[in-house]
Scaffold this motif. Structure first.
Motif, PDB file in Angstrom:
ATOM      1  N   ALA A 172      18.167  -8.005  42.558  1.00 24.63           N
ATOM      2  CA  ALA A 172      19.643  -7.955  43.036  1.00 24.63           C
ATOM      3  C   ALA A 172      20.264  -9.165  43.018  1.00 24.63           C
ATOM      4  CB  ALA A 172      19.599  -7.211  44.662  1.00 24.63           C
ATOM      5  N   GLU A 173      21.599  -9.150  43.242  1.00 25.63           N
ATOM      6  CA  GLU A 173      22.412 -10.317  43.302  1.00 25.63           C
ATOM      7  C   GLU A 173      23.163 -10.394  44.708  1.00 25.63           C
ATOM      8  OE1 GLU A 173      25.136 -10.038  40.098  1.00 25.63           O
ATOM      9  OE2 GLU A 173      23.641 -10.627  38.585  1.00 25.63           O
ATOM     10  N   ALA A 174      23.537 -11.619  44.845  1.00 27.54           N
ATOM     11  CA  ALA A 174      24.160 -11.704  46.170  1.00 27.54           C
ATOM     12  C   ALA A 174      25.681 -10.815  46.132  1.00 27.54           C
ATOM     13  CB  ALA A 174      24.799 -13.395  46.322  1.00 27.54           C
ATOM     14  N   GLY A 175      25.741 -10.014  47.287  1.00 25.57           N
ATOM     15  CA  GLY A 175      26.961  -9.160  47.356  1.00 25.57           C
ATOM     16  C   GLY A 175      26.441  -7.702  47.049  1.00 25.57           C
ATOM     17  N   ASP A 176      25.142  -7.334  46.490  1.00 30.93           N
ATOM     18  CA  ASP A 176      24.686  -6.022  46.219  1.00 30.93           C
ATOM     19  C   ASP A 176      24.272  -5.479  47.530  1.00 30.93           C
ATOM     20  OD1 ASP A 176      25.041  -6.573  43.618  1.00 30.93           O
ATOM     21  OD2 ASP A 176      23.230  -6.569  42.889  1.00 30.93           O
ATOM     22  N   LEU A 177      24.394  -4.173  47.437  1.00 31.23           N
ATOM     23  CA  LEU A 177      23.908  -3.278  48.598  1.00 31.23           C
ATOM     24  C   LEU A 177      22.744  -2.391  48.082  1.00 31.23           C
ATOM     25  CD1 LEU A 177      24.909  -2.688  51.773  1.00 31.23           C
ATOM     26  CD2 LEU A 177      25.612  -0.396  50.409  1.00 31.23           C
ATOM     27  N   THR A 178      21.665  -2.272  48.807  1.00 31.02           N
ATOM     28  CA  THR A 178      20.787  -1.324  48.626  1.00 31.02           C
ATOM     29  C   THR A 178      20.367  -0.223  49.387  1.00 31.02           C
ATOM     30  OG1 THR A 178      18.805  -2.909  49.541  1.00 31.02           O
ATOM     31  CG2 THR A 178      19.531  -3.099  46.995  1.00 31.02           C
ATOM     32  N   ILE A 179      19.527   0.846  49.429  1.00 32.39           N
ATOM     33  CA  ILE A 179      19.096   1.471  50.352  1.00 32.39           C
ATOM     34  C   ILE A 179      17.938   2.232  49.958  1.00 32.39           C
ATOM     35  CG2 ILE A 179      19.777   3.935  51.591  1.00 32.39           C
ATOM     36  CD1 ILE A 179      22.524   3.742  50.479  1.00 32.39           C
ATOM     37  N   HIS A 180      17.219   2.476  51.000  1.00 37.84           N
ATOM     38  CA  HIS A 180      15.718   2.693  50.698  1.00 37.84           C
ATOM     39  C   HIS A 180      15.077   3.663  51.848  1.00 37.84           C
ATOM     40  CE1 HIS A 180      13.908  -0.864  52.763  1.00 37.84           C
ATOM     41  NE2 HIS A 180      13.351   0.082  53.339  1.00 37.84           N
TER      42      HIS A 180
END
Length: 265
Positions: free
Chosen positions: A204-212
């Motif tokens: 990921a990069e700074a500013g990305d959002l993830t969901i798990h």
């Protein structure tokens, strides 16, 4: 992984990806200026809690590292949004409604529940006590709270770029579909750090959002880079449903953290 972007609602393709694999990443949820502003506040909170001598917040322990000059810094900060206006405002971003919607009816951002907004600060260097994290599922906590493990989503927001050289999250795709026995026994919780041939490396990069999905098996790999080049900070907020159970300064430390302590965290 496709380069998804988060709009007012998850598309059918995005929902299907999350349901099938148990995780998803959205590129560029926030710009670099927002990221820098949040980092400034996080660092201010870190200094404040260290200066005050805090070891727990609402019964949940803080995890500390030590710099070369002997000063302490927080490597696992909990309930962070309760100490910062910018963090609190960030959690009220309208786009989180799309995430709540996909979580299901009655879900909320658990700002004062469980561990609240968690900020993990990984560094690979001497003095760092948070360099990696063994295989686990987040839903194990339900068992320690004497509750049946259920679907809930963990939302991660990246404050730093996270290429493979920084280690980062490794997931077993679709393992959220497992039964309770497999969830409890497939891996040695927190003790097993071995790579799995079926794991997926989440970059990921700074500013990305993830969901798990909280039921998915995942670990955090140790960075091959060292020092500042290994720094990886990620904010996590849980989405919860069911009765509201806010924590307070008199809340006891959950037994779950005794298991993590035995594993060296």
């Amino acid at each position: 992984m496709p380069d998804f972007e988060l709009g007012d609602a998850l598309t059918a393709e995005q929902r299907a990806f999350l349901d099938t694999h148990g995780f998803i990443r959205f590129k560029g949820f926030a710009g670099r200026d927002t990221v820098r502003s949040l980092i400034e506040e996080v660092e201010d909170i870190d200094r404040r809690l260290v200066r005050e001598g805090r070891t727990h917040v609402n019964g949940v322990p803080l995890l500390f590292g030590v710099r070369k000059d002997g000063s302490r810094y927080i490597q696992r900060m909990v309930f962070a949004s309760l100490f910062g206006e910018r963090l609190g405002a960030f959690l009220r971003d309208d786009r989180f409604r799309a995430v709540l919607d996909v979580a299901g009816p009655g879900y909320r951002i658990a700002e004062r529940e469980r561990d609240g907004l968690v900020i993990n600060h990984y560094r690979h260097e001497e003095g760092s006590t948070y360099q990696r994290l063994g295989w686990h599922t987040d839903s194990l906590r339900d068992v320690f709270y004497l509750e049946k493990p259920r679907r809930y989503l963990n939302v991660g927001f990246y404050l730093d770029d996270s290429p493979l050289s920084k280690g980062g999250v490794r997931l077993l795709p679709s393992s959220h579909e497992q039964g309770l026995f497999s969830m409890l026994t497939r891996k040695a919780y927190f003790l097993d750090h071995r790579p799995d041939p079926e794991e997926y490396a989440l970059e990921a990069e700074a500013g990305d959002l993830t969901i798990h999905d909280g039921r998915i098996w995942h670990r955090v790999a140790q960075a091959t880079a060292t020092g500042d080049a290994s720094q990886r900070r990620v904010m996590y907020l849980p989405l919860m449903t069911g009765p509201l159970k806010p924590k307070h300064e008199g809340s006891p430390t959950p037994l779950y953290f005794r298991l993590k302590r035995l594993a060296g965290y």
